[in-house]
Scaffold this active site. Structure first.
Site, short mmCIF file in Angstrom:
data_model
loop_
_atom_site.label_atom_id
_atom_site.label_comp_id
_atom_site.label_asym_id
_atom_site.label_seq_id
_atom_site.Cartn_x
_atom_site.Cartn_y
_atom_site.Cartn_z
N TYR A 125 0.47 -1.03 -0.12
CA TYR A 125 0.00 -0.17 -0.09
C TYR A 125 0.95 1.07 -0.77
O TYR A 125 0.35 2.56 -0.15
CB TYR A 125 -0.90 0.31 1.43
CG TYR A 125 -2.05 -1.45 0.68
CD1 TYR A 125 -2.47 -2.15 0.38
CD2 TYR A 125 -3.21 -0.59 1.96
CE1 TYR A 125 -3.08 -3.26 -0.01
CE2 TYR A 125 -4.66 -1.02 1.12
CZ TYR A 125 -4.12 -2.84 0.51
OH TYR A 125 -5.21 -3.74 0.53
N LYS A 172 2.24 -15.68 4.93
CA LYS A 172 2.95 -15.84 4.17
C LYS A 172 4.57 -16.28 4.11
O LYS A 172 4.58 -16.47 2.68
CB LYS A 172 2.05 -16.25 3.11
CG LYS A 172 2.36 -17.07 1.35
CD LYS A 172 1.30 -17.96 1.95
CE LYS A 172 1.49 -19.08 0.76
NZ LYS A 172 0.20 -20.63 1.13
N ASP A 205 -3.75 -18.24 3.74
CA ASP A 205 -4.43 -18.72 2.88
C ASP A 205 -5.95 -19.75 3.55
O ASP A 205 -6.56 -19.44 3.44
CB ASP A 205 -3.61 -19.09 2.01
CG ASP A 205 -2.58 -21.08 2.31
OD1 ASP A 205 -2.65 -19.99 2.83
OD2 ASP A 205 -2.07 -20.81 0.64
N ASP A 229 -6.81 -6.34 5.21
CA ASP A 229 -7.38 -5.12 4.24
C ASP A 229 -8.71 -6.75 3.61
O ASP A 229 -9.61 -6.35 4.14
CB ASP A 229 -6.66 -4.72 3.36
CG ASP A 229 -7.77 -4.00 2.54
OD1 ASP A 229 -9.04 -4.12 3.49
OD2 ASP A 229 -7.58 -3.39 1.46
N ASP A 233 -12.95 -7.79 5.65
CA ASP A 233 -14.18 -7.11 4.95
C ASP A 233 -14.72 -8.52 5.26
O ASP A 233 -16.28 -9.60 5.21
CB ASP A 233 -13.73 -7.74 3.82
CG ASP A 233 -13.96 -6.16 3.25
OD1 ASP A 233 -13.19 -4.73 4.54
OD2 ASP A 233 -14.36 -5.20 2.22
#
Ligand code: ATP
Length: 344
Positions: A125, A172, A205, A229, A233
């Site tokens: 970002y 990850k 994941d 992020d 959600d």
């Protein structure tokens, strides 16, 4: 009792409607709990850009910087110019996204009460993207300092929440060995200094899958910007969706609270916006203030507001939650609940 200075940024679309609701609730809380609240309106967003040529004018920044906290409504097209700038300017490095299942919300999953602590300043970002002939590349920034302070924050939150007292670091690192490898290493170091809190790691994941499969195993998740992020959600949807999803952007000395949802232009002006996400932001704001200033009244106000939201959800809902009540009816119901019992 110290005065609590709140910069109120109403925003665009449904922003003014849900901000009016928040002001009505703040006034009630101030009466019921004898809080000294000083609400200062600041302008920012699409309408401000049209009127003044800038989405976030310096006068607004000045008011925000001299307040204790900012309560922010959603901003439309200029969202990035406002929130990204404020996050950087005020060094709001921790993005807190709670997901709590309220039994009164129809599509709830029982028992979920988790908090995603998302690093707010780095990762992809930072916007370092470049094009070359036939492709494009994005640079991902992860630093030891940022990992360390977000991990410390997550452990503090796990302790303060006092629930499962568990932190899971999500990354990850098996693929992104340098960047996520650093994040993982630093989280482990921080965990070794916080042995009263249970610590585990999970690949992103697997975390996405486990949020659906067994969300109750989570207490505090700490992660980098992009993963946070996306996962937040997903978690918000598990507990009823955008209408009840608050968030906070927190630094060492300042915090900004905003609903996760956007300006919802499709329903703006219709009087049916769900005010509860922003009211839950007010609850988070009171909790933050209670902790920062050791103000017991603010803590009780936060607790009462959450109870009032729960009682309201059981009987009065806006259309996004399957009801047919208006923003005003929901707000009035919360006020009635808050006034039910005299408090001192
Ligand atoms: P923006 O461009 O500002 O992000 P958007 O419409 O793309 O706006 P959201 O504002 O997050 O994104 O809205 C997504 C959907 O959820 C819309 O249909 C909107 O009406 C609905 N929605 C969002 N917030 C609320 C709310 N507080 N009450 C009711 N519906 C909402």
């Amino acid at each position: 009792m110290t005065r609590f200075k709140i910069a109120l940024l109403t925003g665009d679309g449904i922003g003014p409607e849900i901000s009016n609701s928040s002001v009505a609730i703040l006034k009630t809380l101030s009466e019921q709990f004898h809080l000294r609240l000083d609400i200062r309106n600041v302008e920012a967003g699409d309408r401000t850009l049209k009127r003044l040529g800038k989405a976030l004018p310096q006068e607004s920044i000045d008011v925000i910087e001299t307040s204790d906290v900012c309560l922010k409504g959603p901003v439309g097209e200029t969202a990035a110019d406002v929130i990204v700038k404020l996050r950087q300017l005020l060094d709001l490095y921790a993005n807190l996204r709670p997901a709590k299942a309220y039994p009164q919300v129809s599509n709830y999953r029982q028992g979920i009460d988790l908090l995603i602590v998302r690093e707010n300043t780095e990762d992809l970002y930072r916007g370092h993207e470049f094009e070359f002939d036939g492709g494009a590349v994005a640079l991902r920034l992860i630093t030891k300092n940022a990992c360390s302070r977000i991990a410390e924050y997550a452990f503090r939150m796990a302790r303060e929440r006092g629930l499962q007292k568990r932190v899971i670091a999500v990354h990850k690192a098996n693929v992104l060995r340098k960047t996520d490898g650093l994040f993982s290493r630093v989280c482990r170091e921080v965990a070794s200094r916080n042995v009263d809190i249970d610590f585990n790691e999970m690949y992103v994941d697997a975390a996405a899958m486990n949020l659906i499969r067994n969300p109750n195993q989570f207490d505090v998740l700490v992660t980098t910007n992009l993963y946070g992020d996306i996962l937040s959600d997903e978690a918000a949807q598990l507990v009823g969706g955008l209408g009840v999803a608050p968030s906070a952007n927190v630094g060492d000395n300042f915090a900004l609270f905003e609903p996760v949802h956007g300006s919802a232009p499709d329903i703006a002006g219709k009087g049916i916006a769900n005010p509860l996400a922003m009211l839950l932001c007010v609850k988070m704001m009171m909790d933050w203030w209670a902790l920062k200033s050791a103000d017991e009244s603010a803590r009780r106000a936060a607790e009462a507001l959450e109870d009032a939201v729960l009682c309201t959800l059981a009987r009065t809902r806006t259309p996004d939650l399957g009801g047919n009540s208006s923003t005003r009816e929901v707000t009035n119901s919360v006020i009635r609940q808050l006034k039910k019992e005299p408090r001192s």
